[in-house]
Design an enzyme around this catalytic site. Structure first.
Site, PDB file in Angstrom:
ATOM      1  N   SER A   1     -36.164  18.550 -42.112  1.00  7.97           N
ATOM      2  CA  SER A   1     -35.397  19.800 -42.104  1.00  7.97           C
ATOM      3  C   SER A   1     -35.652  20.618 -43.361  1.00  7.97           C
ATOM      4  O   SER A   1     -35.739  21.845 -43.308  1.00  7.97           O
ATOM      5  CB  SER A   1     -33.903  19.504 -41.968  1.00  7.97           C
ATOM      6  OG  SER A   1     -33.643  19.014 -40.678  1.00  7.97           O
TER       7      SER A   1
ATOM      8  N   ASN B   1     -35.475  15.991 -32.575  1.00 11.35           N
ATOM      9  CA  ASN B   1     -34.783  14.950 -33.333  1.00 11.35           C
ATOM     10  C   ASN B   1     -34.650  15.160 -34.840  1.00 11.35           C
ATOM     11  O   ASN B   1     -33.789  14.552 -35.456  1.00 11.35           O
ATOM     12  CB  ASN B   1     -35.483  13.605 -33.119  1.00 11.35           C
ATOM     13  CG  ASN B   1     -35.512  13.208 -31.669  1.00 11.35           C
ATOM     14  OD1 ASN B   1     -34.482  13.034 -31.053  1.00 11.35           O
ATOM     15  ND2 ASN B   1     -36.711  13.083 -31.115  1.00 11.35           N
ATOM     16  N   TYR B   2     -35.519  15.925 -35.439  1.00  8.60           N
ATOM     17  CA  TYR B   2     -35.531  15.966 -36.903  1.00  8.60           C
ATOM     18  C   TYR B   2     -35.188  17.303 -37.551  1.00  8.60           C
ATOM     19  O   TYR B   2     -34.707  17.340 -38.666  1.00  8.60           O
ATOM     20  CB  TYR B   2     -36.905  15.522 -37.413  1.00  8.60           C
ATOM     21  CG  TYR B   2     -37.145  14.052 -37.234  1.00  8.60           C
ATOM     22  CD1 TYR B   2     -36.506  13.132 -38.040  1.00  8.60           C
ATOM     23  CD2 TYR B   2     -38.011  13.587 -36.254  1.00  8.60           C
ATOM     24  CE1 TYR B   2     -36.712  11.775 -37.876  1.00  8.60           C
ATOM     25  CE2 TYR B   2     -38.228  12.236 -36.077  1.00  8.60           C
ATOM     26  CZ  TYR B   2     -37.580  11.340 -36.893  1.00  8.60           C
ATOM     27  OH  TYR B   2     -37.780   9.999 -36.723  1.00  8.60           O
ATOM     28  N   ILE B   3     -35.540  18.386 -36.888  1.00  7.44           N
ATOM     29  CA  ILE B   3     -35.292  19.688 -37.509  1.00  7.44           C
ATOM     30  C   ILE B   3     -33.884  20.148 -37.145  1.00  7.44           C
ATOM     31  O   ILE B   3     -33.562  20.266 -35.957  1.00  7.44           O
ATOM     32  CB  ILE B   3     -36.337  20.722 -37.023  1.00  7.44           C
ATOM     33  CG1 ILE B   3     -37.737  20.280 -37.455  1.00  7.44           C
ATOM     34  CG2 ILE B   3     -36.012  22.107 -37.549  1.00  7.44           C
ATOM     35  CD1 ILE B   3     -38.860  21.058 -36.795  1.00  7.44           C
TER      36      ILE B   3
END
EC number: 5.6.2.1
Length: 769
Positions: A524, A726-728
DNA sequence: GGAGAAACTTAGTACTCGAGAC
DNA sequence: GTCTCGAGTACTAAGTTTCTCC
């Protein structure tokens, strides 16, 4: 909230500052080492990392001993894993009540007829819908209790196996085999995959064949006395052909028939798609029980090809509230167990037979509970911002610690933070040999002085992680130390470390901090930094391209790969040819202008400079390609038109029609040959301004095509979706869209907009990660 | 205290379906 | 109208983390 880090005042020669918990962990390890009589090196033995010979003794590590113990237990047949455990009672919650105790999954031979869920049995709608429920605007005081009421209609079972028609058979050594349906079904699973890579994999073949023979034996052997012994003598092609034909027939159905089938399917599934969670109608994710088939393990999975057995209601545990009506089990069956555990987020579960683990039926990604988990995950990652400096300062300092464990933790933290490695838990022998940070072995890290490190290992899903990177001098020194003889290939790089130790260490900084949080944080943070670099100018398409480039940076950081699609090379070739043809057309247009008005060249020689760029050989090749395409086009048109005429009971087009078209192509071919010879083009439009406008349009198309092609090539091996999902932090994308005037649907699909509704509605233009 | 069960997230691939090219 | 291709979705394998129980 916790955390405190001692003042970093000690010198490199002193024992590094450690929290009480960390000191305890350290002692634990020493004690256990003494107890098991393995590695006799105490961490404190290390005085100077570079000189201490004791460091080299770590090869016979604690972890290696642990592994050996495990292997011994396994070979003892100490299989405690078969036995089911009681549901785990969480702190501050009453013990889960069950109506039956868990039990081992029974083996069965017959499939289940799906219960016809009577709409009357369906859960009744109540007032509040999930759409109206804005959980992110409410306080959540108890995190252990996930729901108060939960009602649902159970799960859908896969359809019963339908035996093959009598003329479709497995052939063994040239003889047709009459198989009992149970064994035939298993053969069918393999036959369906006959042309896939799985079916060519010897491990897959061996595992399938062993399980098939077992099912065959269980079901009484072949019915016509053929004795099956060798895989190589089996011929699955007739069954494969039959399945192909069925697929083809399905494709050929009229759109009305397809629509009808779809409606029937939807009607059957409707009652299972939704549940009532705290009186709100919410979507269920995977309400279908996984069908039987052959296990398709990824990479070199030792169990790939094994039979995934059919799941029966007796294998399934349902979870609902105490007052909820229990859904009817399919005719002639009973549920394995009914549970009322409100501390978990699943509606049903069963044990699968491949690795003896559980599969769950859960809420959909757009449900409130999933949304809350996502929100918490990203908030936790954001929280790391306040601690990251301390973490980095400490691991940098501890790279020089006198204590081996601390040095290993420091290097591991460095890897996880800088290269976004996963934690890397221990793997059993019956799983694919993949690794993460803590499970890296000697051979996965190559050192190239002065400070180059080459990582080469298989990570999650057997995706290769290959990177040649520069590291801090001290990291390199430590790695040299961790690889010092007697360590050799096969030995753990971090022999003192495992994820639980590492996470315990991290939790001294911030509650809930684990290795995984670093991936979310760094992904992120990278996205935020990348988005900050994008100027707020240009078209939506241009901005989108830059957004995707930022997304790609994150995907590369996280090593999210995908296999290049089969047609990729061909489609790139096709697109390149297309661009080349457009360039050629542009040159022809410019030549026309030159021929029409020579003064144009004098006015703007730069505009016409590219006219001479195209060499004759290149031009000839383009001519050939364009002409071939034209011919193909007319042949196809001729065939298609006649097909239609036949259908409409009309006379077919005469052969002369095709010849006429071909003659036109021949004329064009001649004209091109003339152009090539004289360098002059046939002028089709004598209006210079119109020609210029055509050039402009073509230039725009070439630019678009080139950008698309570049994007396509850049993305061919990188998967952007995983990091986006899933990550940002989704709020980053929402803010980007709001600030840059990009429609959200360009960035999030419908399901992502639903999944991230909380982000869409809560982030304003000023929000930052 | 540690093994491993349980519960959850993360991941790539298979499949479907619709838009756009022809 | 047909075909192709790719976006979107479904599926399920494979991780991580937490927690229980021996």
């Amino acid at each position: 909230m916790t955390v405190k880090l001692k003042e970093d005042t000690s010198s490199d020669e002193e024992d590094a500052p450690l929290s009480a918990a960390f000191q305890r962990n350290k002692r634990k390890i020493e004690d256990s080492d003494e107890e098991n009589g393995s590695s006799k090196i105490k961490d404190e033995d290390i005085e100077s990392a570079d000189s201490d010979a004791a460091l080299s003794k770590v090869a016979n590590s604690r972890k290696t001993v642990k592994k050996a113990k495990k292997t011994m237990q396994k070979s003892d047949g100490g299989s405690s894993s078969v036995k089911a455990k009681k549901p785990r009672a969480k702190k501050a919650t009453p013990p889960a009540k069950t109506t039956k105790s868990p039990k081992k999954i029974p083996k069965r031979e017959h499939s289940v007829e799906q219960q016809n869920a009577d709409p009357e049995d369906s859960i009744k709608e109540t007032s509040e819908s999930a759409d109206e429920f804005k959980w992110w605007e409410k306080e959540n005081d108890d995190e252990t209790v996930k729901w108060t009421t939960l009602k649902h209609n159970g799960v859908i079972f896969p359809p019963t196996y339908e035996p093959l028609p009598s003329h479709v058979r497995l052939y063994y050594a040239g003889k047709p085999v009459d198989l009992p349906p149970q064994a035939e079904e298993v053969v069918g699973f393999f036959a369906a995959l006959l042309e896939s890579d799985h079916a060519k994999n010897p491990v897959f073949q061996k595992n399938f064949f062993e399980d098939f023979l077992e099912v065959l034996k269980e079901s009484g052997g072949t019915r016509n006395g053929v004795e099956i012994k060798e895989f190589e003598l089996c011929d699955f092609s007739k069954i494969f052909d039959y399945y192909q034909l069925q697929k083809e027939q399905k494709k050929q159905l009229s759109s009305q028939e397809k629509k009808k089938l779809k409606e029937e399917k939807e009607e059957l599934e409707e009652p299972y798609k939704y549940c009532f969670l705290d009186e709100r109608k919410e979507q269920v994710g995977n309400f279908r029980i996984e069908p039987p088939g052959l296990f398709r393990g990824r990479g070199a999975h030792p169990k790939t090809g094994k039979l995934k057995r059919r799941v029966y209601p007796e294998d399934v545990v349902l979870n609902l509230d105490k007052d909820a009506e229990i859904p009817k089990a399919p005719e002639g069956h009973n549920w394995g167990e009914i549970r009322h555990d409100n501390t978990v987020q699943w509606l049903a579960m069963w044990r699968e037979n491949i690795s003896n683990s559980f599969k769950y039926v859960r809420f959909a990604a757009n449900s409130s509970l999933k949304g809350m988990s996502d929100f918490k995950k990203f908030e936790k990652a954001r929280q790391l911002k306040d601690y990251i400096e301390a973490v980095r300062r400490d691991y940098t300092k501890n790279l020089k610690s006198k204590v081996m464990l601390e040095r290993q933790i420091a290097v591991a933290c460095y890897f996880i933070d800088v290269f976004a490695l996963r934690a890397g838990g221990e793997k059993a022998d019956d799983e694919a040999d993949t690794v993460g940070c803590c499970s890296l072995r000697y051979e996965h890290v190559t050192l190239k002085p002065p400070t180059t490190v080459i990582f080469d290992f298989l990570g999650k899903d057997s995706i290769r992680f290959y990177q040649e990177v520069e590291v801090e001098k001290q990291v390199f020194k430590n790695l040299t130390l961790f690889k010092k003889p007697p360590k050799k290939p096969g030995h753990d790089l971090f022999d003192r470390l495992d994820p639980s130790l590492l996470n315990k260490h991290l939790q001294n900084y911030m509650p809930g901090l684990t290795a995984k949080v670093f991936r979310t944080y760094n992904a992120s943070k990278t996205m935020q930094d990348q988005l900050d670099l994008i100027p707020n100018e240009g078209t939506v398409a241009e901005k989108l391209l830059k957004y995707n480039a930022a997304n790609r940076t994150v995907a590369i950081l996280c090593n999210h790969q995908r296999t290049v699609t089969k047609g990729h090379a061909a489609s790139v070739e096709k697109a390149t040819a297309r661009i080349e043809e457009m360039e050629w057309q542009k040159v022809r247009l410019k030549k026309s202008i030159m021929q029409l008005d020579k003064s144009e060249v004098k006015k703007n020689p730069k505009y016409f400079a590219e006219v001479n760029d195209l060499v004759k050989e290149q031009e000839a090749a383009i001519h050939k390609r364009v002409i071939e395409k034209e011919r193909e086009k007319f042949v196809k048109k001729f065939a298609r038109d006649n097909e239609k005429r036949k259908f409409d009971n009309e006379e077919p087009l005469p052969e002369s029609q095709l010849q006429e078209w071909m003659q036109k192509v021949d004329e064009t071919e001649k004209a091109y040959a003339e152009e090539l010879k004289t360098g002059k083009v046939q002028i089709t439009n004598s209006d210079v301004e119109k020609l210029k406008s055509q050039v402009e349009k073509l230039e725009q198309r070439i630019e678009n095509y080139t950008t698309q092609l570049k994007d396509k090539e850049d993305n061919s091996q990188v998967s952007l979706g995983t990091s986006k999902i899933n990550y940002i932090d989704p709020r980053l994308s929402v803010v980007f869209c709001k600030k840059y005037g990009v429609p959200l649907e360009k960035v999030f699909t419908k399901s992502l907009r639903d999944k991230f509704k909380w982000a869409v509605e809560s982030a304003d233009e000023n929000w930052r990660f």
